[in-house]
Enzyme design. Structure first.
Site, mmCIF file in Angstrom:
data_model
loop_
_atom_site.group_PDB
_atom_site.id
_atom_site.type_symbol
_atom_site.label_atom_id
_atom_site.label_comp_id
_atom_site.label_asym_id
_atom_site.label_seq_id
_atom_site.Cartn_x
_atom_site.Cartn_y
_atom_site.Cartn_z
ATOM 1 C CG HIS A 91 -25.494 -16.231 -21.415
ATOM 2 N ND1 HIS A 91 -25.722 -17.597 -20.598
ATOM 3 C CD2 HIS A 91 -24.294 -16.256 -21.306
ATOM 4 C CE1 HIS A 91 -24.776 -18.153 -19.910
ATOM 5 N NE2 HIS A 91 -23.744 -17.079 -20.436
ATOM 6 C CG ASP A 103 -28.779 -18.423 -22.092
ATOM 7 O OD1 ASP A 103 -27.987 -18.967 -22.699
ATOM 8 O OD2 ASP A 103 -28.630 -17.965 -20.963
HETATM 9 C C1 XLS Z 1 -19.317 -20.912 -17.596
HETATM 10 C C2 XLS Z 1 -19.927 -19.737 -16.691
HETATM 11 C C3 XLS Z 1 -21.238 -19.124 -17.407
HETATM 12 C C4 XLS Z 1 -21.015 -17.652 -16.682
HETATM 13 C C5 XLS Z 1 -22.038 -17.070 -17.596
HETATM 14 O O1 XLS Z 1 -18.226 -21.760 -17.064
HETATM 15 O O2 XLS Z 1 -20.106 -20.014 -15.264
HETATM 16 O O3 XLS Z 1 -22.053 -20.065 -17.199
HETATM 17 O O4 XLS Z 1 -21.841 -17.913 -15.513
HETATM 18 O O5 XLS Z 1 -21.646 -16.546 -18.840
#
Ligand code: XLS
Ligand code: NI
Ligand code: NI
Length: 436
Positions: A100, A103
């Site tokens: 993301h 991140d």
């Molecule tokens: C959350 C999601 C997230 C997505 C990406 O539960 O799995 O991590 O994969 O935003």
């Protein structure tokens, strides 16, 4: 960088090895069904869990203090962490990663400053990708952590939050494109509701549809050719998320004219939270031509939330790989470990154990699935079970030759349908167990 000095490149040593830092089943260049294991599996490491999870939970403080993190939210620290991430992925032998925007780089004091921070760290990601050959499976925007997204992003009742989210996705798509990302993911973190008394569902869904169409337009504008993926999840953090499962997502895509541009990123723990199996979600998406990528993890049946544990159950990975092979493989998606170590697993080496276990579980699942397919028993059974649709009345119905009236006539003549054959469920379950 030398953040993991005692760890060398993880190698395939075969099932007999007792080295916990080696692969027993994942042999990247071994060919299965005419394709290397590496190309079948397209493993990807997630930045958010592996490099940002700190072990905090609703009841406790962070437990994971990484030696390479200086504890600040500076851009310098973020750049350094990016280099550590690539050292980890290189030693592990993962060909892909996913992140993301938030991140990798810290939020700044304004929208523009945040974007400058992101660019500074993306320079390092680009350098490291070039140095190692590791590629970006997908990028995404975090539209759920900051308080401005408390009511949702594209589905917020506040139009300026929609605008902010659109600007943020524009930037995240540009960055993904710059890094050669093969897909772009939308996970609707807070795109749902907590209470229907304060929610206009129709208006929120229309906004979400408009938001996704803007993404399609912008991709054309910048020449982004990757696949868009929606990641279904039924709840958490909201009580109900609009992208609740594969079927709901596909209905949304059809309703808003997006079927040609989007596929799905199916996550195991989200499937189970929705009351489905992973195999169900994959098979349903595949049947609709919407199987895009997977977030490989698992939940815990005794805990009701998204625990994001590493997948180690080879029965599960066999079901997953059987379904992926059935639909021709997962590329340009991948097997993305959206999974984190437990907060008690505090050493950096635990990150290696976790990923090695997940990769081996999937490699073993791939081997099992290929063996089941080579044997052919399942296909043969299915062919037989539906064989009366291949000719006679069944074939006539499939080709559209009949109506309710003609079928009423057929049954009036015949008196009853022919007797049913056994479904042989237990026989088939035993048959699958023969391969383990
Ligand atoms: C959350 C999601 C997230 C997505 C990406 O539960 O799995 O991590 O994969 O935003
Ligand atoms: Ni996910
Ligand atoms: Ni998840």
């Amino acid at each position: 960088m030398n953040a993991f000095p005692e760890i060398t490149k993880i190698e395939y040593e075969g099932p007999e090895t007792d080295n916990p830092l080696a692969f027993r089943w994942y042999n990247p260049h071994e060919m299965i069904e005419g394709k290397s294991m590496q190309d079948h599996l397209r493993f990807s490491v997630v930045y958010w869990h592996t490099f940002r999870a700190n072990g905090s939970d609703p009841f406790g403080m962070p437990t994971l203090h990484r030696p390479w993190d200086d504890g600040t939210d500076s851009v310098e620290n973020a750049k350094n962490r990016a280099r550590v991430a690539f050292e980890f992925m290189e030693k592990l032998g993962a060909p892909y990663y996913a992140f993301h925007d938030r991140d990798v780089a810290p939020e700044g004091g304004s929208f523009s400053e945040t974007n400058r921070n992101l660019d500074a760290v993306v320079d390092v990601l680009a350098e490291e990708q070039a140095r190692t050959g590791i590629k970006l499976l997908w990028g995404t925007a975090n539209l759920f952590s900051h308080p401005r997204f408390m009511h949702g992003a594209a589905t917020s009742p506040n139009a300026e939050v929609f605008a902010y989210a659109a600007g943020q996705v524009k930037k995240a798509m540009e960055v993904t494109n710059r890094l050669g990302g093969e897909n772009y993911v939308f996970w609707g973190g807070r795109e749902g509701y907590m209470n229907l008394f304060n929610t206009d569902i129709k208006r929120e869904l229309d906004h979400l549809g408009q938001f996704m169409n803007m993404a399609v337009d912008f991709a054309k504008q910048i020449g982004f050719e990757g696949t868009f993926l929606i990641e279904p999840k039924p709840k958490e953090p909201t009580k109900h998320q609009y992208d609740s499962d594969a079927a709901a997502c596909i209905n949304f895509l059809r309703a808003y004219g997006l079927m040609d541009h989007f596929k799905l990123n199916i996550e195991t723990n989200h499937a189970t939270l929705a009351g489905h199996t992973m195999m169900h979600e994959l098979d349903y998406a595949g049947a609709q031509g919407c199987l895009g990528s997977i977030d490989a993890n698992r939940g815990d049946l005794l805990l009701g939330w998204d625990t994001d544990q590493f997948p180690t159950n080879i029965y599960l990975t066999t079901e997953v790989m059987l379904t992926l092979l059935k639909y021709g493989g997962i590329a340009p998606g991948g097997v993305n470990f959206d999974a984190k170590v437990r907060r008690e697993s505090i050493d950096p080496v635990d990150l290696f154990h976790a990923h090695i276990g997940g990769m081996d579980a999937f490699a073993r699942g791939l081997r099992m699935a290929a063996a089941i397919r080579a044997d052919g028993g399942l296909d043969e059974f299915l062919g037989q079970r539906y064989s009366n649709w291949d000719s006679g009345l069944g074939a006539e119905i499939e080709s559209g030759k009949h109506t309710y009236e003609t079928l009423f006539e057929v049954m009036s003549q015949q008196g009853d349908a022919t007797a049913n054959a056994s479904g042989r469920q237990e026989f088939l379950e035993n048959y699958i167990n023969r391969f383990f």
